[in-house]
Motif scaffolding. Structure first.
Motif, mmCIF file in Angstrom:
data_model
loop_
_atom_site.group_PDB
_atom_site.id
_atom_site.type_symbol
_atom_site.label_atom_id
_atom_site.label_comp_id
_atom_site.label_asym_id
_atom_site.label_seq_id
_atom_site.Cartn_x
_atom_site.Cartn_y
_atom_site.Cartn_z
ATOM 1 N N ALA A 49 -15.793 -5.097 -0.899
ATOM 2 C CA ALA A 49 -15.546 -6.087 0.103
ATOM 3 C C ALA A 49 -16.771 -7.039 0.100
ATOM 4 O O ALA A 49 -17.903 -6.779 -0.450
ATOM 5 N N ILE B 86 -5.607 -1.917 5.355
ATOM 6 C CA ILE B 86 -5.947 -1.690 3.774
ATOM 7 C C ILE B 86 -6.149 -0.234 3.950
ATOM 8 O O ILE B 86 -5.449 0.689 3.203
ATOM 9 N N CYS B 87 -7.048 0.314 4.727
ATOM 10 C CA CYS B 87 -7.368 1.797 4.705
ATOM 11 C C CYS B 87 -6.319 2.680 5.152
ATOM 12 O O CYS B 87 -6.149 3.630 4.449
ATOM 13 N N GLY C 9 -7.929 -3.554 -1.920
ATOM 14 C CA GLY C 9 -9.123 -4.275 -1.456
ATOM 15 C C GLY C 9 -9.370 -5.504 -2.254
ATOM 16 O O GLY C 9 -10.010 -6.418 -1.622
ATOM 17 N N CYS D 188 0.853 -1.183 0.009
ATOM 18 C CA CYS D 188 0.000 0.064 -0.055
ATOM 19 C C CYS D 188 1.181 1.329 -0.109
ATOM 20 O O CYS D 188 0.574 2.097 -0.741
ATOM 21 N N VAL E 150 -6.881 2.011 -2.266
ATOM 22 C CA VAL E 150 -7.481 1.138 -1.199
ATOM 23 C C VAL E 150 -8.579 0.459 -2.094
ATOM 24 O O VAL E 150 -8.658 -0.999 -1.557
ATOM 25 N N THR E 151 -8.956 0.397 -3.084
ATOM 26 C CA THR E 151 -9.827 -0.219 -4.069
ATOM 27 C C THR E 151 -8.943 -1.502 -4.609
ATOM 28 O O THR E 151 -9.513 -2.618 -4.433
ATOM 29 N N PHE F 275 -7.026 -7.803 0.784
ATOM 30 C CA PHE F 275 -8.126 -8.023 1.703
ATOM 31 C C PHE F 275 -8.572 -9.533 1.605
ATOM 32 O O PHE F 275 -8.773 -10.098 2.550
ATOM 33 N N SER G 114 -8.924 -4.863 7.419
ATOM 34 C CA SER G 114 -9.512 -3.620 6.954
ATOM 35 C C SER G 114 -8.710 -2.431 7.226
ATOM 36 O O SER G 114 -8.391 -1.543 6.557
ATOM 37 N N ILE H 92 -14.974 -2.129 9.747
ATOM 38 C CA ILE H 92 -13.823 -1.453 8.951
ATOM 39 C C ILE H 92 -13.529 -0.084 9.693
ATOM 40 O O ILE H 92 -12.484 0.112 9.979
ATOM 41 N N LEU I 245 -13.463 0.715 0.577
ATOM 42 C CA LEU I 245 -13.009 -0.688 0.951
ATOM 43 C C LEU I 245 -14.459 -1.359 1.020
ATOM 44 O O LEU I 245 -14.569 -2.528 0.603
#
Length: 449
Positions: free
Chosen positions: A405, A155-156, A134, A116, A130-131, A138, A152, A414, A401
């Motif tokens: 998800a 990732i965020c 994810g 990331c 993030v997308t 994820f 989560s 999240i 996310l």
């Protein structure tokens, strides 16, 4: 009503309108021209309805934005990020780092955070990072029975690092707004950015070590030779890292201007896509389209903001704000805390670009009153804006996310996973307040005082 009162009313109406969801760039332009028509109205010199200086101001501001050398780097950095995103480089990078870190606690979370951070640095677009992560990391963590909130949050939080770690699009926008050297801004942001990323990494390792059930180790680990791991790193991690370091090094050491270095980065991204045999005509079209769309948004935001702020200042609004702040009799530390609190609250309904272009110029004229360096102020803002993507109820990273998800992943899970990282952002900001040398050391080392 006096002109200063009209200026404050202008600002209040604008805030109400954007809360209603109107397009911000065109709202700024419309209000700037509307109130500017009143501010520059001169009945004696007026020959036609269009004989008003506000139209000249609008045209001149549009031309100055389009010809701004600092802003030229934005579309090139964006293109580099979008072409890297569409070339499947990130997928290979995550798989390689997962293998390389397989023996450390929370290995997949560590790999996801590093991926990331590296990808966010390359693209600077939080939603894209993030997308994509994810979709890649994820599901892999959930399949490995990682705790949903823990996975989560990684990732965020990791996806937001790109607006702080150079070459950051946000810092370019701040430089164009404040007049601060983008080269010094990049140098000043490096250590704070790595400090925050390091705190995230330590948190993941410690949490996974103390609570192994959050990030279980794989039951069966493939015995991969060290030579194989090194080859995977050599073909996936190092090419992208070398591209980013080369672009950043060229800027910091004066070998190229930010625009020139961004052009080399865009060309390097194309070479990587070709080398990985991932460059297709469709992916190139998508990258160009997304670059043009995002660049147009930023440019029109600048045009609208500069017209709006010019009229606001002409009517005396800037003087009213300055006198109000003077009347509060704040210390420099109190002013910094107040400014950062306002920016933190603005981060809930607004994007970072809107905060930097519209509201930060209100604070900039106040900095000399408190003897605050705009470079230090800009780094604090970049650090603070990490929270705007992570803090409920408008945590955009969480919504990005959630959008991709699995259905059983709840938004509250999240949010719960993101909140510890908000705390680490605040801790890092306090550290910068306490030890400002973290910001100044590298710029002074390279460029002197």
């Amino acid at each position: 009503m006096s002109d200063p009162v009209i200026a404050i009313m202008m600002l209040g109406i604008f805030i109400i309108i954007i809360m209603l969801g109107f397009p911000i760039a065109f709202t700024l332009m419309a209000m700037g021209i509307g109130f500017g028509y009143y501010a520059y109205f001169d009945a004696e010199r007026m020959r036609t309805i269009f004989d008003n200086r506000i139209f000249d101001l609008f045209v001149n501001q549009t031309y100055s934005v389009m010809s701004n050398d600092v802003l030229t780097a934005i579309p090139l950095f964006l293109f580099m990020g979008y072409i890297v995103e569409r070339a499947n480089i990130v997928d290979r990078l995550f798989q390689t780092l997962s293998v390389a870190t397989r023996r450390v606690p929370g290995s997949m979370a560590v790999a996801a955070l590093i991926t990331c951070a590296l990808f966010a640095t390359a693209t600077g677009i939080v939603g894209a990072v993030v997308t994509l992560m994810g979709l890649l990391a994820f599901p892999a963590m959930l399949k490995a029975r990682y705790d949903t909130s823990f996975a989560s949050g990684v990732i965020c939080a990791g996806g937001t690092l790109g607006i702080l770690i150079p070459p950051s699009i946000m810092l370019i926008v701040y430089a164009a707004t404040s007049g601060v050297s983008i080269v010094r801004l990049y140098a000043g942001a490096l250590l704070p950015g790595f400090t925050l990323a390091g705190m995230y990494l330590i948190y993941i390792l410690v949490r996974a070590w103390l609570q192994p059930n959050l990030a279980p180790k794989p039951e069966k680990q493939a015995d991969i030779p060290v030579s194989r791991v090194l080859w995977m790193l050599l073909t996936s991690f190092f090419p992208l890292a070398f591209l980013i370091v080369s672009v950043l090094g060229a800027i910091l050491f004066g070998l190229a201007t930010p625009s020139e270095a961004a052009a080399i980065g865009a060309l390097g991204g194309l070479f990587l896509a070709v080398a990985y045999r991932a460059l297709t005509w469709r992916r190139l079209q998508e990258s160009v389209y997304l670059t043009v769309r995002t660049t147009a948004m930023v440019c029109w935001l600048f045009v609208g903001s500069w017209v709006f702020s010019s009229v606001f200042s002409y009517l005396g609004g800037e003087h009213v704000v300055s006198e109000f702040v003077k009347g509060l009799d704040l210390t420099p530390l109190q002013f910094l805390i107040l400014a950062q609190l306002i920016i933190f609250l603005l981060g809930w309904p607004l994007e970072w670009s809107e905060i930097i272009i519209i509201f930060v110029p209100i604070f900039l004229p106040l900095l000399p009153l408190f003897d605050i360096d705009p470079l230090f102020f800009g780094i604090l803002i970049a650090m603070n804006l990490q929270t705007s993507f992570l803090t409920p109820p408008m945590a955009m990273s969480a919504y990005y996310l959630k959008g991709i998800a699995p259905p059983y992943v709840q938004l509250v899970q999240i949010f719960r996973g993101s909140l510890p990282y908000v705390g680490m952002v605040f801790i890092t900001m306090v550290l910068l307040y306490t030890v400002p040398e973290i910001v100044y050391w590298l710029p002074q080392l390279i460029y002197g005082r």
